[in-house]
Design a protein around this motif. Structure first.
Motif, PDB file in Angstrom:
ATOM      1  N   ASP A 213     -60.856  91.806  30.539  1.00 47.59           N
ATOM      2  CA  ASP A 213     -59.737  92.398  29.800  1.00 47.59           C
ATOM      3  C   ASP A 213     -58.410  91.857  30.311  1.00 47.59           C
ATOM      4  O   ASP A 213     -58.347  91.038  31.235  1.00 47.59           O
ATOM      5  N   ALA A 214     -57.301  92.313  29.687  1.00 46.59           N
ATOM      6  CA  ALA A 214     -55.974  91.773  29.980  1.00 46.59           C
ATOM      7  C   ALA A 214     -55.515  92.068  31.398  1.00 46.59           C
ATOM      8  O   ALA A 214     -54.594  91.415  31.903  1.00 46.59           O
ATOM      9  N   MET A 215     -56.143  93.054  32.059  1.00 46.29           N
ATOM     10  CA  MET A 215     -55.789  93.370  33.437  1.00 46.29           C
ATOM     11  C   MET A 215     -56.667  92.627  34.437  1.00 46.29           C
ATOM     12  O   MET A 215     -56.509  92.782  35.645  1.00 46.29           O
ATOM     13  N   GLY A 216     -57.597  91.823  33.920  1.00 44.14           N
ATOM     14  CA  GLY A 216     -58.472  91.066  34.807  1.00 44.14           C
ATOM     15  C   GLY A 216     -59.753  91.781  35.172  1.00 44.14           C
ATOM     16  O   GLY A 216     -60.519  91.294  36.008  1.00 44.14           O
ATOM     17  N   ASN A 217     -60.034  92.925  34.526  1.00 44.22           N
ATOM     18  CA  ASN A 217     -61.248  93.677  34.815  1.00 44.22           C
ATOM     19  C   ASN A 217     -62.418  93.118  34.003  1.00 44.22           C
ATOM     20  O   ASN A 217     -62.259  92.753  32.834  1.00 44.22           O
ATOM     21  N   GLU A 218     -63.603  93.076  34.603  1.00 45.59           N
ATOM     22  CA  GLU A 218     -64.791  92.649  33.872  1.00 45.59           C
ATOM     23  C   GLU A 218     -65.347  93.855  33.129  1.00 45.59           C
ATOM     24  O   GLU A 218     -65.885  94.779  33.732  1.00 45.59           O
ATOM     25  N   ILE A 219     -65.230  93.843  31.812  1.00 47.15           N
ATOM     26  CA  ILE A 219     -65.733  94.969  31.023  1.00 47.15           C
ATOM     27  C   ILE A 219     -67.102  94.668  30.423  1.00 47.15           C
ATOM     28  O   ILE A 219     -67.770  95.573  29.922  1.00 47.15           O
ATOM     29  N   GLU A 220     -67.509  93.402  30.477  1.00 42.61           N
ATOM     30  CA  GLU A 220     -68.858  93.027  30.041  1.00 42.61           C
ATOM     31  C   GLU A 220     -69.269  91.801  30.846  1.00 42.61           C
ATOM     32  O   GLU A 220     -68.565  90.778  30.836  1.00 42.61           O
ATOM     33  N   PRO A 221     -70.391  91.855  31.567  1.00 38.36           N
ATOM     34  CA  PRO A 221     -70.812  90.709  32.387  1.00 38.36           C
ATOM     35  C   PRO A 221     -71.100  89.481  31.521  1.00 38.36           C
ATOM     36  O   PRO A 221     -71.478  89.596  30.355  1.00 38.36           O
TER      37      PRO A 221
END
Length: 685
Positions: free
Chosen positions: A131-139
């Motif tokens: 996502d735009a914050m750099g979080n992995e929301i789907e591997p």
């Protein structure tokens, strides 16, 4: 000892050679399409012969060699790029199809929607999302990458581009994709978008990655072949390749990022102009055999554009703003369906060349017209090294004249003036269309053919002062000779001037500067010859488009006191570009850039000062030149340029013949030579 720069044009390959203690010299050899390295080596052999040396002995004495290549530009223009595959996020396979709704002229309502740069059959989707914050929301689904690699292998792609959403804030997925591709497709180069062009705009990041991948095999093969030819001939020192941001790069760096070689030759002309004049606002024109290139300096700054295009696609990376039209010495005259005279963009190029070259060309070109009009002396082309065939020029123009029902001379003049207006349109595109009055700028004229035309162009544009450099025919090559090694590192970090995180921004700039310093260290520059320039891309809050703003960084660190200065610089730049500003609006900073610059010592590579002109110059001859229907053929004086000293004054109408260019001064124009025999032209009186 020597230093040189070679610029390959559509018709001639130019070498500007600097010899310590003796100054500058220009040499030209025919360009060899399809085997550009042969023309490259030919002009070096010509330089060696002029010094009474073998090629090997000359190359041993050559301390620095710079090259502006057209290989990548030609590949893009002609569509002869390597087959490349694209890996993107699932659900986003059409990013190269949808583009950014590219701007087009008002009435082009019937153009077909262009195909994507990389065909859909070479585009593969992979699941996984940052996502735009750099979080992995789907591997990342690695099986998708393996399947994509197997598919692209059956497509015989030569390179792969990878552009995933928000890799600029977290590149984890892109890095893993490359690892898998290298296992599945060994030997196939992979370009990652976050490494090449870390900007938030998805289309620009993706198209630049795709272009880079498609150019990788072509530029890599060319530069490697050229480097091998030089080493085999005895060259021991560094070969530097021009890039599109106004500097040079070592071969390994340009091979890794070949997109930076696109339009690299024309971007050197404004570098040369910056050295030649102290005027703050300058228009730089360069007419070669195939194209006419226009660039500019504003407040003695290079104009950088993030929206350079090729066809209906953006380049995707910032580059020096150069506008090109098909108006060169080899541009072919033709008649459209409505009976109107057109010149270009088709060109006779180097093969077969204009009819007067006697190499098989039969179509009337701008050079043929200049011969028929008497502007160019067929016996003094390239200082007499290349004889032109006046009879063949007249035959070609006569054939064209019958199509438009004009006499031969009148048709030649129609070709001449049509070409001038094509070039004037290009000048207006970078000035009038940008809200700039060309009459407020100084004009620097480059290119071997331009000086035949610049007098009438200046009259029509209302420009009262312009310069024709002594080495106008090699203006871009001269720019390469004096330019520095230059590289750019960029990263995205969103800030506004009302809640600016100084330490976070400083940490980012420190990382970019460290990467830039590592580049200069690899290129062999000691710390004393390294410097850094800074810029950001910004916009008013909620604006769609960014603009680039340079800024200084005293002490290498930003402080709270610098934030108002950054915002004020944005307001000033916005007003300069769009004529308006809103100092009450919030300024948003989106991307930060550090340009690493290595000093090559180019500022010292100047010509030797000439002795003062003694008395008024005497013409070497007189000849008849057709100056339009009102004046007809006039017998005007012809001066030998390389016999003039500094301070020589010549009033038009007159012709000045330099070995590599012919200058036509019109009535009311007066040229004075400076210490290096550059011609400073003004309206008389």
């Amino acid at each position: 000892m020597f230093a040189g720069c070679i610029d390959i044009g559509g018709t001639f390959t130019d070498l500007i050679l600097y010899e310590r203690g003796k100054g500058l010299e220009i040499m030209k050899s025919p360009t060899t399409p399809g085997e550009f390295e042969r023309g490259f080596m030919d002009v070096l052999a010509l330089a060696a012969k002029s010094r009474g040396l073998s090629l090997g002995d000359f190359l041993v004495k050559l301390e620095l060699l710079v090259h502006g290549t057209t290989v990548s530009t030609n590949a893009l223009v002609e569509g002869k790029v390597a087959a490349a595959g694209l890996l993107c996020n699932a659900g986003h396979p059409d990013i190269l199809t949808l583009r950014e709704a590219p701007r087009k002229r008002a009435f082009l309502t019937k153009i077909d929607y262009p195909e994507p740069y990389i065909p859909r059959k070479f585009t593969c989707e992979v699941r996984g999302r940052i996502d735009a914050m750099g979080n992995e929301i789907e591997p990342l689904v690695e099986a998708d990458v393996v399947a994509a690699a197997k598919h692209l292998k059956t497509c015989n792609v030569a390179a792969v581009a990878v552009s995933l959403l928000w890799s600029i804030v977290n590149p984890k997925h892109e890095l893993r994709v490359r690892e898998i591709l290298q296992e599945e497709l060994p030997g196939i180069p992979v370009t990652l978008s976050h490494e090449l062009n870390p900007v938030p705009r998805e289309y620009r990041r993706t198209i630049s990655t795709a272009i880079n991948a498609s150019l990788y095999p072509i530029v890599g093969a060319y530069v490697s072949k050229l480097d091998q030819a030089l080493r085999a001939a005895g060259y021991k020192n560094e070969l530097l390749i021009a890039n599109c941001v106004g500097g040079m790069m070592p071969p390994d760096e340009i091979i890794a990022r070949p997109i930076y070689s696109v339009m690299s030759g024309p971007t050197l002309a404004p570098i040369a102009a910056m050295q030649l004049t102290t005027d703050p606002n300058v228009i730089v024109v360069d007419m070669g055999g195939t194209t006419f290139d226009v660039s500019a300096l504003r407040d003695r700054q290079l104009v950088i554009t993030p929206e350079a295009t090729f066809g209906m696609d953006m380049l995707g990376i910032p580059k020096i703003d150069v506008r090109s039209v098909g108006a060169g010495g080899g541009s072919i005259a033709w008649v459209d369906a409505g009976g109107l005279i057109k010149v270009g963009p088709q060109s006779a190029a180097a093969k077969p060349g204009p009819a007067c070259y006697g190499k098989g060309g039969t179509e009337a070109t701008v050079t043929d017209a200049n011969v028929v009009l008497g502007i160019i002396d067929p016996d003094y082309f390239l200082g007499g090294q290349m004889k032109l065939d006046r009879a063949k020029a007249e035959t070609a123009v006569e054939r064209f004249a019958k199509k438009v029902r004009l006499g031969t001379v009148e048709a030649a003049y129609a070709i001449y003036t049509t070409s001038n207006h094509n070039m004037i349109g290009a000048v207006e595109d970078i000035t009038v269309n940008e809200g700039i009055d060309p009459r407020d700028s100084y004009l620097v004229s480059g290119g071997g053919a331009t000086a035949c035309h610049i007098g009438e162009m200046a009259q029509i544009l209302g420009i009262k002062r312009f310069m024709i450099p002594r080495f106008a025919a090699g203006l871009s090559a001269y720019g390469g000779l004096i330019s520095d090694v230059r590289w750019e590192e960029a990263a995205t970090l969103h800030e506004t001037h009302v809640d600016f995180a100084v330490e976070r921004t400083n940490a980012l700039i420190d990382r970019l500067r460290a990467r830039g310093r590592a580049f200069l260290d690899r290129a062999g520059f000691p710390r004393a010859r390294q410097r850094f320039e800074y810029a950001y891309q910004g916009r008013y809050l909620y604006q769609s488009w960014d603009i680039e703003v340079p800024f200084t960084l005293p002490g290498d660190r930003l402080t709270e006191a610098d934030v108002p200065r950054l915002a004020a610089a944005f307001h000033q730049m916005h007003e300069r570009i769009y004529t308006i500003k809103d100092e009450n609006d919030v300024v948003e900073f989106t991307t930060w850039k550090v340009r690493a610059v290595g000093d090559t010592g180019g500022a010292d590579r100047r010509g030797v000062d000439l002795p003062k002109q003694q008395g008024a110059p005497s013409p070497k001859s007189r000849r008849k030149v057709y100056l339009g229907p009102k004046q007809g053929f006039l017998e005007i004086p012809v001066y030998q340029g390389d016999g003039l000293g500094s301070g020589a004054r010549i009033d038009g109408p007159a012709i000045i013949e330099e070995p590599t260019t012919t200058i036509l001064l019109l009535r009311g124009q007066s040229a004075v030579t400076d210490a290096h025999r550059n011609y400073l032209v003004e309206l008389a009186g």
